[in-house]
Design a protein around this motif. Structure first.
Motif: not given
Length: 193
Positions: A120-125, A171, A192
């Motif tokens: 994701e853009e926020d760094g989460s996977q 998104r 996550e």
């Protein structure tokens, strides 16, 4: 007019709104796991639950006045629910296209049955498996092939950036890995999300 001469309800014959729908003209894709679960539910309803409920309703009917007999009223309602679900399952199991993800080895693009890891853009996977509409469980990491996310991921490869419209707005996610596994992914941990 006496209730004995009226139909109980037209709503009882309609499909519940909660049942997942296929797009018009679409094939009913499902994984072997999803097919087995639907078949097991069908068999259980037909061979166990329905006969038990028929027996209960017969017993309750033999007790006399049916208008105030809770066992009879509830039993008839439950029989309608079981029959409705059996009709639904019959349609779903009538002509499924069962796709085994394990048979799709060596494919680098996202198709039905793929397990896709995305960033994701926020760094989460997150990891999702693309499955049939009846086996979708977003909290469990299984998304329907007709969902906006699955449609956006279709034909993507590792390294591709995909944009799609979600309920929360536009998104953008990056495809990190594409695999074809027989087991669905494990739900994302709280950290996550």
């Amino acid at each position: 007019m006496s209730k004995a001469f009226t139909k109980e309800s037209d709503a009882d014959d309609e499909e519940p709104a909660a049942e997942p729908q296929l797009p018009p003209g679409a094939k009913n894709y499902m994984t072997p796991r999803g097919h087995a679960l639907l078949k097991a539910e069908f068999d259980h309803l037909l061979k166990v639950e329905r006969p038990q409920m028929v027996e209960t309703v017969s017993w309750a009917a033999s007790n006399g006045d049916r208008s105030e007999n809770g066992d009879y009223i509830y039993g008839k309602k439950r029989l309608r629910e079981i029959d409705r679900r059996l009709r639904y399952l019959t349609r779903r199991l009538d002509d499924p296209v069962v796709v085994d993800p394990r048979a799709q080895q060596g494919i680098e693009q996202v198709f039905f049955g793929a397990t896709v890891s995305v960033g994701e853009e926020d760094g989460s996977q997150h990891t999702y498996q693309i499955v049939g509409v009846d086996e979708a469980d977003p909290a469990g990491g299984r998304i329907s092939w007709v969902s906006p996310l699955a449609r956006a991921l279709a034909k993507a490869r590792a390294g591709d950036v995909v944009r799609f419209q979600s309920p929360a707005g536009m998104r953008e996610i990056e495809v990190l890995e594409v695999r074809y596994l027989s087991d669905p992914p494990q739900p994302a941990s709280a950290g996550e999300k």
